[in-house]
Design an enzyme around this catalytic site. Sequence first.
Site, PDB file in Angstrom:
ATOM      1  CG  HIS A   1      -4.194  -4.117   2.990  1.00 19.27           C
ATOM      2  ND1 HIS A   1      -2.865  -2.731   4.014  1.00 19.27           N
ATOM      3  CD2 HIS A   1      -4.211  -2.594   2.605  1.00 19.27           C
ATOM      4  CE1 HIS A   1      -2.985  -2.029   4.163  1.00 19.27           C
ATOM      5  NE2 HIS A   1      -3.371  -1.726   2.554  1.00 19.27           N
TER       6      HIS A   1
ATOM      7  CB  CYS B   1      -1.331   0.132   1.137  1.00 24.46           C
ATOM      8  SG  CYS B   1      -2.800   1.099   0.217  1.00 24.46           S
TER       9      CYS B   1
ATOM     10  CD  GLU C   1      -1.334  -6.363   5.369  1.00 22.97           C
ATOM     11  OE1 GLU C   1      -1.479  -6.522   3.508  1.00 22.97           O
ATOM     12  OE2 GLU C   1      -1.167  -4.901   5.143  1.00 22.97           O
TER      13      GLU C   1
HETATM   14  N1  GLN Z   1      -1.916   6.227   2.618  1.00 21.70           N
HETATM   15  C1  GLN Z   1      -2.118   6.038   1.546  1.00 21.70           C
HETATM   16  C2  GLN Z   1      -3.444   6.114   1.130  1.00 21.70           C
HETATM   17  O1  GLN Z   1      -4.167   6.599   1.807  1.00 21.70           O
HETATM   18  C3  GLN Z   1      -1.753   4.903   1.402  1.00 21.70           C
HETATM   19  C4  GLN Z   1      -3.229   3.692   2.341  1.00 21.70           C
HETATM   20  C5  GLN Z   1      -1.958   2.514   3.242  1.00 21.70           C
HETATM   21  O2  GLN Z   1      -0.642   2.597   3.750  1.00 21.70           O
HETATM   22  N2  GLN Z   1      -3.054   1.735   3.941  1.00 21.70           N
HETATM   23  O3  GLN Z   1      -3.373   5.895  -0.712  1.00 21.70           O
END
Ligand code: GLN
Length: 532
Positions: free
Chosen positions: A509, A382, A511
């Site tokens: 994600h 992410c 995970e």
């Molecule tokens: N801050 C970034 C976004 O909003 C990544 C978010 C995250 O790592 N879950 O796109």
Amino acid sequence: MDTRYIFVTGGVTSSLGKGILASSLAKLLQARGYSVTIQKLDPYINVDPGTLNPYEHGECFVTDDGAETDLDLGHYERFLNIPTSQANNITTGRIYQTVISKERRGDYLGKTVQIIPHITDEIKRRIKLLGSKGKYDIVITEIGGTVGDIESLPYIETVRQLKWELGNKALVIHLTLVPFLSASGELKTKPTQHSVKQLLENGVQPDVLVLRTEHHIDENIRAKVALFTNVAIEAVVQSIDVPSIYEVPLKMLEEKLDVTVLKKLDLPVTDTTDLGAWNEFLSRLKNPEHTVNIALVGKYVELRDAYKSIAEALIHAGAANNTKVNIKWVHSETINPSSLEKKLANMHGILVAPGFGNRGIQGKILATRFARENNIPFFGICLGMQIAVVEFARNVLGLEGADSTEMEPLTPHPVIDLMNQQKEVIDLGGTMRLGAFDCRLIARKSNVFNAYNTLTIRERHRHRYEFNNFYLHQFEKAGMKAVGVNPETDLVEIIEIPAHRWFVGVQFHPEYRSTVLNPHPLFVDFIKNALV
Ligand code: GLN
């Protein structure tokens, strides 16, 4: 058959592991052929934990249907290998929000709206909803907090009402702590006695007591606890500390917790327990043939719970590779040009964690560059993927000042930018791009295709920013490829550097989907390549 309801409450202190206990019991019941789900009731006023700082509450777990939930739901999924949903995590905020909207609609016209019965009725409705679809034989409901907390009272009251209503189709398991006083060499039961008294004051008689302990609890102590609490001696079980949470189901099996529970619920005790695959996992976990060091670079590393699912996914992937994964928790704020090499020395892989906001960003960029330039397997998740894009833009494409507009709204090169549909968003709660979306893998010749071995995947998301496709051609020409995209919007979901040993960044994600029985293919491949 009628759905049975099991409530898990906690006493004496918080953090005794109600989630692990609920998951372990559910695992055993599942192994005996019952379909089981677990629900968490959280006694705080936030509607969900989505806006909470991880320091407050650990990681925010995300379900397929896009609910931002308590991290215990991650344990439920990892143990049971079945997905949870919005219905599996309810907070006091959500309960009140529903009741107050009904009041505004006029549903209670003429009545005074009160905690009992209106709030408790809404809690009851949410508990029974999971059982009502006929999908589950048993619903386990974990009550967050500790008995005696003001916040938990409406939940405990609901348990009292449901026990009365459902008779032997419901039972209560109370988890407490039996501390060991090393000065006198004794285990002490008084806190447990008091905690049960507290429950009794609220009208709830526990059916089973699980005593968390550092030392074996003998028959005498069990008999004493049973005597003081009106709980049958065979229903007083110990939960002794073990090196891995994944051993707890086996400890509970030894204690016959599942048998006691089934008998009390008037359900047949099937005689086979199918824990074959679970045991195989445990034996690989306990007898690794190799070791790898993985740096987990993040800004919340003081609180390990902030990266719970990542840490567990690394354990699953390690076991799949017969490998012990040593996680080195690297605080991104401590990485600077002079500390970099020392911090990341002897690492076989570098994982840059998800996150929000500016703090610690420079350290993450340095760690990513180090992995790219030294051909060390790199996994960006992410924000970690977004960092990989920013780093490549600055140091390979030479786009000076390239950034994510989250960090620098006025950057001349917004290589990561706010998604269009996010531009109108005003409320911050529950408004990110959340939940599972499809992703199409573009090339068969990529590390990610190798890992997944299929062309369409589905993964969970939680973000507002995305790769800016205006720059895609430049990136691809210079050697960073988009190897996975959303089939409807072309949003870049996965980037890779084919010339590198293993350099993968994912906007989603992975995970959240890794379980004991289904370790996530990307984590498995990451560890496999870190081992080479
Ligand atoms: N801050 C970034 C976004 O909003 C990544 C978010 C995250 O790592 N879950 O796109």
